[in-house]
Motif scaffolding. Structure first.
Motif, PDB file in Angstrom:
ATOM      1  N   VAL A  94      -1.819 -10.014  60.468  1.00  0.00           N
ATOM      2  CA  VAL A  94      -1.924 -11.485  60.514  1.00  0.00           C
ATOM      3  C   VAL A  94      -2.729 -11.914  61.735  1.00  0.00           C
ATOM      4  CG1 VAL A  94      -0.596 -13.600  60.876  1.00  0.00           C
ATOM      5  CG2 VAL A  94       0.176 -11.931  59.186  1.00  0.00           C
ATOM      6  N   GLN A  95      -2.435 -11.303  62.888  1.00  0.00           N
ATOM      7  CA  GLN A  95      -3.159 -11.683  64.105  1.00  0.00           C
ATOM      8  C   GLN A  95      -4.620 -11.235  64.047  1.00  0.00           C
ATOM      9  OE1 GLN A  95      -2.061 -13.716  66.339  1.00  0.00           O
ATOM     10  NE2 GLN A  95       0.011 -13.815  65.504  1.00  0.00           N
ATOM     11  N   SER A  96      -4.895 -10.128  63.373  1.00  0.00           N
ATOM     12  CA  SER A  96      -6.290  -9.694  63.216  1.00  0.00           C
ATOM     13  C   SER A  96      -7.071 -10.708  62.394  1.00  0.00           C
ATOM     14  CB  SER A  96      -6.356  -8.313  62.553  1.00  0.00           C
ATOM     15  OG  SER A  96      -5.816  -7.320  63.391  1.00  0.00           O
ATOM     16  N   TYR A  97      -6.489 -11.156  61.279  1.00  0.00           N
ATOM     17  CA  TYR A  97      -7.135 -12.200  60.487  1.00  0.00           C
ATOM     18  C   TYR A  97      -7.320 -13.464  61.329  1.00  0.00           C
ATOM     19  CZ  TYR A  97      -7.174 -10.155  55.783  1.00  0.00           C
ATOM     20  OH  TYR A  97      -7.461  -9.396  54.681  1.00  0.00           O
ATOM     21  N   ARG A  98      -6.265 -13.800  62.067  1.00  0.00           N
ATOM     22  CA  ARG A  98      -6.338 -15.010  62.887  1.00  0.00           C
ATOM     23  C   ARG A  98      -7.525 -14.952  63.841  1.00  0.00           C
ATOM     24  NH1 ARG A  98      -2.406 -16.640  67.997  1.00  0.00           N
ATOM     25  NH2 ARG A  98      -3.877 -18.151  68.845  1.00  0.00           N
ATOM     26  N   PHE A  99      -7.657 -13.843  64.555  1.00  0.00           N
ATOM     27  CA  PHE A  99      -8.693 -13.806  65.581  1.00  0.00           C
ATOM     28  C   PHE A  99     -10.083 -13.558  65.018  1.00  0.00           C
ATOM     29  CE2 PHE A  99      -4.976 -13.502  68.297  1.00  0.00           C
ATOM     30  CZ  PHE A  99      -5.330 -14.433  69.277  1.00  0.00           C
TER      31      PHE A  99
ATOM     32  N   GLY B 156     -14.673  -6.751  66.911  1.00  0.00           N
ATOM     33  CA  GLY B 156     -13.612  -6.117  67.681  1.00  0.00           C
ATOM     34  C   GLY B 156     -12.230  -6.478  67.151  1.00  0.00           C
ATOM     35  N   CYS B 157     -12.021  -7.760  66.838  1.00  0.00           N
ATOM     36  CA  CYS B 157     -10.735  -8.202  66.291  1.00  0.00           C
ATOM     37  C   CYS B 157     -10.446  -7.538  64.943  1.00  0.00           C
ATOM     38  CB  CYS B 157     -10.722  -9.723  66.131  1.00  0.00           C
ATOM     39  SG  CYS B 157     -10.641 -10.633  67.694  1.00  0.00           S
ATOM     40  N   ALA B 158     -11.472  -7.382  64.129  1.00  0.00           N
ATOM     41  CA  ALA B 158     -11.302  -6.755  62.821  1.00  0.00           C
ATOM     42  C   ALA B 158     -10.923  -5.284  62.952  1.00  0.00           C
ATOM     43  CB  ALA B 158     -12.587  -6.899  62.001  1.00  0.00           C
ATOM     44  N   VAL B 159     -11.435  -4.626  63.996  1.00  0.00           N
ATOM     45  CA  VAL B 159     -11.151  -3.197  64.206  1.00  0.00           C
ATOM     46  C   VAL B 159      -9.726  -2.987  64.729  1.00  0.00           C
ATOM     47  CG1 VAL B 159     -11.823  -1.189  65.605  1.00  0.00           C
ATOM     48  CG2 VAL B 159     -13.575  -2.634  64.558  1.00  0.00           C
ATOM     49  N   ALA B 160      -9.117  -4.039  65.293  1.00  0.00           N
ATOM     50  CA  ALA B 160      -7.792  -3.905  65.907  1.00  0.00           C
ATOM     51  C   ALA B 160      -6.744  -3.398  64.914  1.00  0.00           C
ATOM     52  CB  ALA B 160      -7.348  -5.244  66.491  1.00  0.00           C
ATOM     53  N   GLN B 161      -6.807  -3.877  63.665  1.00  0.00           N
ATOM     54  CA  GLN B 161      -5.792  -3.493  62.684  1.00  0.00           C
ATOM     55  C   GLN B 161      -5.806  -1.985  62.388  1.00  0.00           C
ATOM     56  OE1 GLN B 161      -6.183  -5.387  58.885  1.00  0.00           O
ATOM     57  NE2 GLN B 161      -4.522  -4.225  57.957  1.00  0.00           N
ATOM     58  N   PRO B 162      -6.941  -1.398  61.991  1.00  0.00           N
ATOM     59  CA  PRO B 162      -6.935   0.065  61.765  1.00  0.00           C
ATOM     60  C   PRO B 162      -6.643   0.859  63.030  1.00  0.00           C
ATOM     61  CG  PRO B 162      -9.170  -0.840  61.598  1.00  0.00           C
ATOM     62  CD  PRO B 162      -8.237  -1.994  61.624  1.00  0.00           C
ATOM     63  N   LEU B 163      -7.037   0.327  64.195  1.00  0.00           N
ATOM     64  CA  LEU B 163      -6.746   1.009  65.455  1.00  0.00           C
ATOM     65  C   LEU B 163      -5.238   1.090  65.682  1.00  0.00           C
ATOM     66  CD1 LEU B 163      -7.776   2.168  68.207  1.00  0.00           C
ATOM     67  CD2 LEU B 163      -7.602  -0.173  69.091  1.00  0.00           C
ATOM     68  N   ALA B 164      -4.548  -0.037  65.430  1.00  0.00           N
ATOM     69  CA  ALA B 164      -3.102  -0.100  65.659  1.00  0.00           C
ATOM     70  C   ALA B 164      -2.337   0.831  64.729  1.00  0.00           C
ATOM     71  CB  ALA B 164      -2.612  -1.534  65.491  1.00  0.00           C
ATOM     72  N   LYS B 165      -2.910   1.141  63.563  1.00  0.00           N
ATOM     73  CA  LYS B 165      -2.242   2.044  62.619  1.00  0.00           C
ATOM     74  C   LYS B 165      -2.304   3.496  63.058  1.00  0.00           C
ATOM     75  CE  LYS B 165      -2.917  -0.752  58.425  1.00  0.00           C
ATOM     76  NZ  LYS B 165      -3.559  -0.806  57.081  1.00  0.00           N
ATOM     77  N   ARG B 166      -3.272   3.812  63.910  1.00  0.00           N
ATOM     78  CA  ARG B 166      -3.525   5.208  64.255  1.00  0.00           C
ATOM     79  C   ARG B 166      -3.021   5.601  65.640  1.00  0.00           C
ATOM     80  NH1 ARG B 166      -7.256   3.554  60.726  1.00  0.00           N
ATOM     81  NH2 ARG B 166      -8.052   5.034  59.168  1.00  0.00           N
ATOM     82  N   VAL B 167      -2.960   4.652  66.546  1.00  0.00           N
ATOM     83  CA  VAL B 167      -2.559   4.983  67.924  1.00  0.00           C
ATOM     84  C   VAL B 167      -1.513   3.989  68.408  1.00  0.00           C
ATOM     85  CG1 VAL B 167      -4.809   5.995  68.483  1.00  0.00           C
ATOM     86  CG2 VAL B 167      -4.416   3.565  68.911  1.00  0.00           C
TER      87      VAL B 167
ATOM     88  N   LYS C 171       0.011   1.010  70.186  1.00  0.00           N
ATOM     89  CA  LYS C 171      -0.588  -0.281  70.547  1.00  0.00           C
ATOM     90  C   LYS C 171      -0.643  -0.481  72.056  1.00  0.00           C
ATOM     91  CE  LYS C 171       2.210  -2.743  67.990  1.00  0.00           C
ATOM     92  NZ  LYS C 171       2.865  -3.916  67.371  1.00  0.00           N
ATOM     93  N   ILE C 172       0.352   0.022  72.760  1.00  0.00           N
ATOM     94  CA  ILE C 172       0.401  -0.181  74.211  1.00  0.00           C
ATOM     95  C   ILE C 172      -0.697   0.638  74.898  1.00  0.00           C
ATOM     96  CG2 ILE C 172       1.841  -0.001  76.268  1.00  0.00           C
ATOM     97  CD1 ILE C 172       4.288  -0.141  74.374  1.00  0.00           C
ATOM     98  N   LYS C 173      -0.794   1.925  74.553  1.00  0.00           N
ATOM     99  CA  LYS C 173      -1.833   2.770  75.153  1.00  0.00           C
ATOM    100  C   LYS C 173      -3.229   2.269  74.791  1.00  0.00           C
ATOM    101  CE  LYS C 173       0.975   6.989  75.322  1.00  0.00           C
ATOM    102  NZ  LYS C 173       1.133   8.382  74.826  1.00  0.00           N
ATOM    103  N   ALA C 174      -3.385   1.820  73.543  1.00  0.00           N
ATOM    104  CA  ALA C 174      -4.687   1.295  73.118  1.00  0.00           C
ATOM    105  C   ALA C 174      -5.062   0.072  73.931  1.00  0.00           C
ATOM    106  CB  ALA C 174      -4.647   0.953  71.628  1.00  0.00           C
TER     107      ALA C 174
ATOM    108  N   PHE D 205     -14.991  -4.734  73.056  1.00  0.00           N
ATOM    109  CA  PHE D 205     -13.800  -4.006  73.504  1.00  0.00           C
ATOM    110  C   PHE D 205     -12.713  -4.945  74.004  1.00  0.00           C
ATOM    111  CE2 PHE D 205     -16.959  -0.529  73.851  1.00  0.00           C
ATOM    112  CZ  PHE D 205     -16.304   0.412  73.077  1.00  0.00           C
ATOM    113  N   LEU D 206     -13.083  -6.006  74.685  1.00  0.00           N
ATOM    114  CA  LEU D 206     -12.078  -6.936  75.208  1.00  0.00           C
ATOM    115  C   LEU D 206     -11.317  -7.600  74.070  1.00  0.00           C
ATOM    116  CD1 LEU D 206     -11.106  -8.220  77.969  1.00  0.00           C
ATOM    117  CD2 LEU D 206     -12.498 -10.183  77.315  1.00  0.00           C
ATOM    118  N   ASP D 207     -12.032  -8.047  73.047  1.00  0.00           N
ATOM    119  CA  ASP D 207     -11.363  -8.776  71.973  1.00  0.00           C
ATOM    120  C   ASP D 207     -10.803  -7.859  70.898  1.00  0.00           C
ATOM    121  OD1 ASP D 207     -11.395 -11.561  72.711  1.00  0.00           O
ATOM    122  OD2 ASP D 207     -13.567 -11.415  72.636  1.00  0.00           O
ATOM    123  N   MET D 208     -11.119  -6.577  70.931  1.00  0.00           N
ATOM    124  CA  MET D 208     -10.395  -5.633  70.096  1.00  0.00           C
ATOM    125  C   MET D 208      -8.924  -5.601  70.518  1.00  0.00           C
ATOM    126  SD  MET D 208     -10.976  -1.532  69.543  1.00  0.00           S
ATOM    127  CE  MET D 208     -12.757  -1.680  69.574  1.00  0.00           C
ATOM    128  N   ALA D 209      -8.674  -5.889  71.794  1.00  0.00           N
ATOM    129  CA  ALA D 209      -7.309  -5.872  72.324  1.00  0.00           C
ATOM    130  C   ALA D 209      -6.546  -7.168  72.035  1.00  0.00           C
ATOM    131  CB  ALA D 209      -7.352  -5.635  73.835  1.00  0.00           C
TER     132      ALA D 209
END
Length: 442
Positions: A143-148, A276-287, A289-292, A328-332
């Motif tokens: 939801v937040q990925s779509y939002r941003f 970057g925001c769009a990439v956040a969702q698949p990133l969060a599924k693999r690693v 979220k805190i370390k990312a 990179f900043l907005d991927m977070a």
């Protein structure tokens, strides 16, 4: 599962919000200094004072939203009630009155204060809405990925269209151009807020027997140590981000010496943010979220530091560095906002009180403190380095702009990474908390 249609509808609300927020971030300082003719130092001080006033209203608005009951829910009705007033005030804030210079600063102060209060009144319920659309931790990131992504679309519109629209509508009269541009932008924002209202649904509600005062809510909020960590991260993050993004125009216009590239520079940066925001969702599924999140902050800070060594003739490299930083900043960014929803569950488990609006408004308070400090620093640093509007700058001024655009924002991201080391709400822990809450309330 939340439908794609509803996720898009929710995202359109952030498109509307960012049409104003990004305009303020990118162009309000320039509008005040180069169109209204106000001094950078005075504007910097005004930014700090107004944003501090605005930040104080955040917990009050959060508490009001938490106690709202209507046939449309707790948070959605504010999108309906406030969309039109917000649009009108936005236009007034970018209107240049025919007044003496000492009176113009008063007009700017009053209209900017009203704009920030109106933004608080509509944006806090909108942000809190994201925490009640779903209780699923993974869906929250989606939801937040779509939002941003859609929020950054608002930024693309602002970056790509503002200056061309000012030139088109103004035909040499920048004051008229900005006013007409904001009429168009605000009208679009009004429509998008209404679409968000119509297309979303609240699914997570307050416990039926919950009854707490504003004082009790504040005490509960402060006991939430994970929320406090996010607040500090938000403060450092926005201070550096706003400082860098506010000075981007000055960096391109005066350090790179290419005023003609301002629109493309900002636009490509915001497009990178969307990706970057769009990439956040698949990133969060693999690693984790805190370390990312921590890693992305370190990467962003490193890019800022590298940018200090880019020469004024290295235009392409300057573009690449800015685009990479925004990516990179907005991927977070979606990761941070998903964490806010997780701290609501954590706080509910720890204190027995669920305060969705207060949690979001509390973090937004510190976000606005960062916006206030970053915006004020931009004005003060320009004044400190003897910036003069629309003239060739001295080498000392250009180096001051470069330092403020690169090194200082890097310190903000490094500070965020350091603070987030103590954040412990992993996805597994959040799922466990939700299971315990479900058992308690069933």
């Amino acid at each position: 599962m939340i439908s794609v249609r509803e996720k898009i509808a929710y995202g359109l609300g952030d498109t509307a919000s960012n049409i104003i927020f990004q305009t303020v971030m990118m162009f309000l300082l320039l509008f005040y200094t180069d169109v209204m003719g106000l001094s950078p130092a005075a504007v910097g001080t005004m930014f700090l004072v107004v944003r501090l006033i605005d930040a104080i209203t955040d917990p009050l608005m959060g508490n009001l939203a938490d106690n709202t009951k209507s046939k449309w829910g707790q948070f959605r009705p504010y999108l309906l009630w406030l969309a039109f007033p917000f649009a009108i005030i936005s236009i007034l804030a970018f209107t240049t009155p025919d007044l003496p210079d000492d009176t113009k600063i008063i007009y700017a102060f009053v209209t900017y204060t009203l704009l920030m209060i109106a933004y608080t009144a509509i944006n806090i319920p909108y942000c809190a809405l994201g925490g009640v659309i779903t209780a699923d931790a993974k869906e929250r990131v989606t939801v937040q990925s779509y939002r941003f992504v859609f929020g950054m679309l608002g930024g693309v519109i602002v970056a790509a269209a503002t200056l061309p629209m000012v030139e088109f509508f103004g035909n040499g009269d920048s004051a008229k151009g900005y006013q007409m541009t904001m009429i168009a932008m605000s009208s679009l924002g009004l429509i998008l807020f209404l679409l968000c209202f119509l297309g979303t649904k609240e699914r997570v509600s307050l416990p039926e027997n919950q009854s707490s005062s504003f004082k009790e809510n504040l005490q509960s909020l402060w006991q939430n140590d994970q929320w406090r960590i996010l607040c500090m991260a938000a403060l450092f993050l926005l201070t550096g981000q706003v400082l860098r993004f506010t000075l981007a125009i000055y960096y391109v216009k005066y350090f790179l010496g290419r005023e003609d590239l301002i629109t493309s520079f900002l636009t490509l940066g915001v497009i990178a943010s969307m990706i970057g925001c769009a990439v956040a969702q698949p990133l969060a599924k693999r690693v984790c979220k805190i370390k990312a999140y921590i890693t992305l902050q370190v990467i962003s800070a490193t890019i800022c530091l590298f940018s200090f060594f880019i020469g004024e003739e290295q235009i392409v490299l300057a573009y690449i560095a800015f685009i990479a930083w925004k990516f990179f900043l907005d991927m977070a960014t979606p990761l941070l906002w998903a964490k806010m929803a997780d701290t609501i569950d954590y706080g509910h488990k720890k204190t027995g009180i669920r305060i969705t609006g207060m949690v979001y408004s509390g973090v937004i308070f510190f976000i606005k403190m960062g916006v206030a400090i970053g915006g004020a620093l931009a004005g003060w640093l320009l004044a400190f380095y003897n910036y003069q509007a629309d003239v060739a700058q001295t080498e000392a001024t250009k180096q001051g702009i470069l330092l403020s655009f690169t090194v200082l924002p890097a310190l903000g991201s490094f500070a965020v990474a350091w603070v987030m080391r103590k954040y412990t709400l992993t996805e597994q822990k959040v799922v466990k908390i939700q299971a315990q809450l479900s058992t308690t309330t069933s």
